[in-house]
Each structure stands twice: as structure tokens, then as C-alpha cells.
Design a protein around this motif. Sequence first.
Motif, PDB file in Angstrom:
ATOM      1  N   SER A  55       0.807  -1.229   0.000  1.00 13.23           N
ATOM      2  CA  SER A  55       0.000   0.000   0.000  1.00 13.23           C
ATOM      3  C   SER A  55       0.837   1.274   0.000  1.00 13.23           C
ATOM      4  N   GLY A  56       2.162   1.125   0.003  1.00 10.38           N
ATOM      5  CA  GLY A  56       3.037   2.271  -0.202  1.00 10.38           C
ATOM      6  C   GLY A  56       3.031   3.289   0.924  1.00 10.38           C
ATOM      7  N   ALA A  57       3.412   4.490   0.548  1.00  6.23           N
ATOM      8  CA  ALA A  57       3.517   5.573   1.527  1.00  6.23           C
ATOM      9  C   ALA A  57       3.009   6.869   0.895  1.00  6.23           C
ATOM     10  N   GLY A  58       2.585   7.790   1.749  1.00  8.40           N
ATOM     11  CA  GLY A  58       2.099   9.093   1.257  1.00  8.40           C
ATOM     12  C   GLY A  58       3.029  10.209   1.714  1.00  8.40           C
ATOM     13  N   HIS A  59       2.763  11.410   1.249  1.00  9.34           N
ATOM     14  CA  HIS A  59       3.631  12.540   1.583  1.00  9.34           C
ATOM     15  C   HIS A  59       3.505  12.949   3.053  1.00  9.34           C
ATOM     16  N   ARG A  60       4.629  13.211   3.678  1.00  6.26           N
ATOM     17  CA  ARG A  60       4.594  13.737   5.049  1.00  6.26           C
ATOM     18  C   ARG A  60       4.242  15.229   5.010  1.00  6.26           C
ATOM     19  N   HIS A  61       3.461  15.669   5.981  1.00  9.69           N
ATOM     20  CA  HIS A  61       3.076  17.077   6.048  1.00  9.69           C
ATOM     21  C   HIS A  61       3.861  17.784   7.143  1.00  9.69           C
ATOM     22  N   LEU A  62       3.979  19.103   7.032  1.00 11.12           N
ATOM     23  CA  LEU A  62       4.674  19.862   8.073  1.00 11.12           C
ATOM     24  C   LEU A  62       3.866  19.883   9.366  1.00 11.12           C
ATOM     25  N   GLY A  63       2.537  19.818   9.212  1.00 12.28           N
ATOM     26  CA  GLY A  63       1.661  19.816  10.388  1.00 12.28           C
ATOM     27  C   GLY A  63       1.240  21.210  10.817  1.00 12.28           C
ATOM     28  N   LEU A  64       1.353  22.189   9.929  1.00  4.70           N
ATOM     29  CA  LEU A  64       0.955  23.562  10.273  1.00  4.70           C
ATOM     30  C   LEU A  64      -0.495  23.809   9.865  1.00  4.70           C
ATOM     31  N   GLU A  65      -1.175  24.609  10.654  1.00  5.30           N
ATOM     32  CA  GLU A  65      -2.562  24.981  10.331  1.00  5.30           C
ATOM     33  C   GLU A  65      -2.604  25.715   8.986  1.00  5.30           C
ATOM     34  N   SER A  66      -1.638  26.614   8.779  1.00  7.36           N
ATOM     35  CA  SER A  66      -1.606  27.405   7.534  1.00  7.36           C
ATOM     36  C   SER A  66      -1.316  26.522   6.316  1.00  7.36           C
ATOM     37  N   GLU A  67      -0.624  25.414   6.545  1.00  2.00           N
ATOM     38  CA  GLU A  67      -0.348  24.463   5.453  1.00  2.00           C
ATOM     39  C   GLU A  67      -1.660  23.842   4.972  1.00  2.00           C
ATOM     40  N   LYS A  68      -2.498  23.487   5.943  1.00  2.00           N
ATOM     41  CA  LYS A  68      -3.800  22.888   5.621  1.00  2.00           C
ATOM     42  C   LYS A  68      -4.682  23.892   4.875  1.00  2.00           C
ATOM     43  N   LYS A  69      -4.713  25.113   5.398  1.00  2.00           N
ATOM     44  CA  LYS A  69      -5.587  26.144   4.817  1.00  2.00           C
ATOM     45  C   LYS A  69      -5.199  26.468   3.380  1.00  2.00           C
ATOM     46  N   LEU A  70      -3.902  26.441   3.091  1.00  2.00           N
ATOM     47  CA  LEU A  70      -3.446  26.875   1.765  1.00  2.00           C
ATOM     48  C   LEU A  70      -3.118  25.697   0.847  1.00  2.00           C
ATOM     49  N   ASP A  71      -3.514  24.487   1.278  1.00  2.00           N
ATOM     50  CA  ASP A  71      -3.300  23.303   0.436  1.00  2.00           C
ATOM     51  C   ASP A  71      -3.997  23.509  -0.909  1.00  2.00           C
ATOM     52  N   LYS A  72      -3.260  23.234  -1.977  1.00  2.00           N
ATOM     53  CA  LYS A  72      -3.744  23.403  -3.363  1.00  2.00           C
ATOM     54  C   LYS A  72      -3.978  24.867  -3.729  1.00  2.00           C
TER      55      LYS A  72
END
Length: 314
Positions: free
Chosen positions: A113-130
Motif C-alpha cells: 500500500s506504499g507511503a504518502g507525503h509527510r506534512h509539516l503539520g501547520l494549520e496554515s499548510e492545511k488552509k493553503l493546500d492546493k
Amino acid sequence: MSNEIEKVTVIGSGCAGLTAALYTARAQLKPVVLTGAMPGGLLTTTSVVENFPGWPEGIDGTELMIKLQQQAERFGAEVRFGSEVEAVDFSQRPFKMVVDGEEMFTQTLIIASGAGHRHLGLESEKKLDKKGVTYCATCDGALPMFRDQPLVVVGGGDSACEEATYLTRFARKVYLVHRRNELRASKVMAARALNHEKIEPVWDSEITEILGESEDKVMGVRLKNNKTNDESVIDCAGVFIAIGHVPNTQIFQGQIDMDEEGYIIRKKNSQTSVEGVFVSGDCSDKVYRQAITAAGMGCAAAIEAERLLASENQ
Ligand code: NAP
């Protein structure tokens, strides 16, 4: 619900899964491959693969995966595109799974099933995703919003160096932000990035916030220097996060032995803690993580599944 019991089901369709499918198909076990949401796996998000043996000029990642899929299908593998496993029950064989809302049974299972991208874990990262935050330069780098703009790449491994180098085709400048003052990347990839006139390394630094305009467009990043604690801001139109991966193993939690990071423990002969469940590729490997090692593990898991079924006269 189908009453049929598959002999071999493969979860995942990256290098490991499709190689396992190829081998079990050639052994006439009619494997079913459940591709998940990303058919072809992470290699389809890379550009040219230069280190897969047999391709002296390199090969496009997606093209390699399509060829591997066709090779497996040629021998009878059934690839179910987009099929997602929602739950598994390894308490008895045949194993029960819920796939796209339907029950499915299988005598053996090869988890790839592989692996996915690690995230920084910041709130602003989530908000500005894509909206300027992305995890894939080859997928998004050519978007108009990034053209001729300053961009930030985060990470110090091969992925970060590859992404930074790739982005120089479109960007005015690329800042390579790394939390240490030494890259983890291989010498060749590191040198390619650091010697590029458009790439500027930013050492010993971590992003504390991604800055956006009305939360729909990236405008910059706020950084903290790990050694001095100094804060600074870099103006940029995009943030490309390339800080490694996390294994896609959440659905197996509690059913099978994993390490503290969620990697499935691969024992001797590709076995897991459950007899009949084999594992291969990035969901069980945090050391090599190469296309060719994943393919090799897929081959080994397939041979072991075949041996188990033969020993049971199946
Ligand atoms: P990686 O080698 O694990 O590197 C991850 C990088 O991200 C490291 O530099 C790490 O910093 C940094 N990092 C991790 N968590 C972080 C966080 N929370 N905040 C900030 N930085 C963080 O991952 P990768 O670059 O994706 O490479 C994975 C594997 O694929 C490797 O084996 C690599 O060789 C391979 N690969 C090969 C190619 C190629 O040959 N064409 C291309 C891409 C990847 P530290 O260094 O401080 O730990």
C-alpha cells in the motif's frame, strides 16, 4: 457481496504491488489488484526515473507503471482501478475485507500500500493546500500561478533536490529550505541543486507559518533559524513540501504488527505477523525506498504466497 474467494489479492499498484501481481499472474493464481486512489503509486508523481535498471536513457515514472500494469495484465492479473480497501479482518482465513462497500474474501494477501507525503503539520499548510501549497512539483510546477515567481521547496533529501531543480524551469528563483546545514540527498542530486544559479539554499531553518492572502493564495513563508532563533520572511508564490513519507497502513492498525512509525514489520520470507498476509514495498521499508527494491520485494512476496498456496494444495 461476492461468494468467490480469491487466491491472491494485492493491495496497491506501485512497483511492489504490480510486480507481485506479475509474478502471481504468471503462476496462474489470477491475482486481483486493488489500486487505491493513486493507481501506479508515488512513481507516477515523479518525472524521469533515471535509476531503474534497463532504461539507460531513463523512463517517465507514469510510463514505467503503465508498462508494468500491462505486463501483469498480459498474464491474467485483474487490476481494479480506484478500488479502496475500507476494512480488513485477519482473524481467520480466508481473510475478509470491505472494498468499496462490498465484502471480499481472499486466501492470501499481499500488502503493497506504499507511503504518502509527510506534512509539516501547520494549520496554515492545511488552509493553503492546493492554493500554493503542494507536495508534487511534477504535478503542479507548471501551473500559471508559479510561473516566473519565487518559490520555496522544503526538505533536504533527494525529493527536495529533484523538485527544486525541476522548478527552475518555471520559477524566477527557488529557495531550498532545510532544517540542517547539510543535505541528506545523494551527492549527484545535491550537487545538481546547489550548483544551479536559480537555487538558493536556506540552511538551519524551519517554516513556522505559510503566509497567504485571504487564505486563498500563498504570499510567503515565515521562517525560524534553528541556531539563532531569528525570524525572517521569504516572499513566494508557492511552497513545495518534500520532507519524506508516511506509510499507508492505517487500515491495518490492530490487525498486524507494525513499528512505532506505522511501518508493517516484514519478517523472514516477506511474512507479516499473520500467516497468509505478505508485505512488500514502501509500507514496510524506511531504509531503501527505491522503485527497484520495491519491485524486488513484490517479487519475493509473490513467490512466498505461491509457495504457501502450493503447500496447502490450493
Ligand atoms: P528523505 O530522504 O527521508 O528526506 C526527507 C527530508 O525532509 C530530510 O532532509 C529531513 O530532514 C526533512 N524533514 C523530515 N521531516 C521534516 C519536518 N517535519 N520538517 C522539516 N524537514 C523535515 O525523503 P525523500 O527525499 O522523499 O527520499 C525518500 C527516498 O526516495 C530516498 O531513499 C531517496 O533516495 C529516494 N528518492 C530517489 C530519487 C531519485 O533517485 N531520482 C528521487 C526522490 C527520492 P533531515 O535530513 O534533517 O532528517
